[in-house]
Design an enzyme around this catalytic site. Sequence first.
Site, mmCIF file in Angstrom:
data_model
loop_
_atom_site.group_PDB
_atom_site.id
_atom_site.type_symbol
_atom_site.label_atom_id
_atom_site.label_comp_id
_atom_site.label_asym_id
_atom_site.label_seq_id
_atom_site.Cartn_x
_atom_site.Cartn_y
_atom_site.Cartn_z
ATOM 1 C CG ASP A 279 71.877 -42.002 -0.642
ATOM 2 O OD1 ASP A 279 71.666 -41.991 0.576
ATOM 3 O OD2 ASP A 279 71.039 -41.588 -1.476
ATOM 4 C CG LEU A 316 66.547 -46.912 -7.549
ATOM 5 C CD1 LEU A 316 67.250 -48.250 -7.681
ATOM 6 C CD2 LEU A 316 67.382 -45.808 -8.201
#
Length: 389
Positions: A279, A316
């Site tokens: 990802d 994040l």
Amino acid sequence: MASATQYINCRQCISGSLISSALTIDSNGLIIPNSPLPENTQTIDLKNAIISPGFLELQINGALGFHFAHYGEPATYQAGVRKLARYLPKTGVTGFYPTVPTVSSSVFKEVLPFLKPEEFPDSASVLGAHVEGPFLAPSKKGAHDAANMHIPASSSLEDIYGEENLRNSIKVLTLAPELPGALSHIEKLNKFYDVRVSMGHSAADYEAGKKGMSAGANLITHTFNAMNPLHHREPGLAGLISDPSPPYFSLIADAIHLHPRVVGIAYRSSLTHCILITDSIELSGLPDGIYPGHAQIPFSQLKEGNKVTIENTTTLIGTCIGLDECVRNLMAWAEIPVQEAVRCVTENVADAMGLKDRGKLEVRRRGDFVVLGADGTVKETWILGKKIE
């Protein structure tokens, strides 16, 4: 010119075991039986090396500064796809599903024609697009843009992606199964377009996940992330991974998205259905430092190792890990040898996606393989029987 090449003195990763056997690849790059050998077969001694099928990446957003959701004009976009395809074999990847997160319908329709299955010389194959959205739960949006999200009952697949792209480009699609109209979308994708459906970015409970599977979904996207946590009274989507007939489920094994112990627990729940993904975002493969934002992340980005955050915050944005590092992490965290770990980036992906031409070292499949150290280090990557330099 040799009619075939036989690789001898190698140990093949097959179904979690190391099998000592030669591997023979013909001049077209396909695996053929080890005997009888065609005339003029050359021999290459791999000196007892471990070889795995080429790695398959099910979810990657970009690398080297290029993001699959960022479209300017055709030539630049195509060059970005090709640059990334040429880069990925360094990490053992020989086939990948470029991933487009939630964007507007117009952007989906711009980029998807360039992401249909395609091969480039000395490069990993584009296997078709993974579209992650826009049928996602806003409460579990993560870094996705909620303004571009849609309710399945109110938007047709064809209107969002374009019928041509559903037929030719999209191979896997992530959606939230609990949304109104989601089950009929899953059935149509599965039966009419032969698109694999993965459940993710979802607030679904366990029963909604079961209904999604009954409708035809066979995957879970980055398990534990962007979904309800596993609870002892309501296991949610994550609870499906230990079912007697579980879905395939992907994990980001980077120690950022998941604790190492959670990765080990999930892997142990089904060795044949666990899939590792990166990802990874567009800063993968770039040096550490501060990088400008973009339409999806309108803030400066700080890259420190594999971790990318919004500058001056702890928020994040994503990870920059390579798939080979994910394999090594799984080896360490689950305390398993390399031949077991690579199933999660080869055979399991091929089975989940119904691939018959790659992912396993079997006759009639592509001669894509990776030479590995016992510690999971990628030493060489071969595509169609050709070593990639």
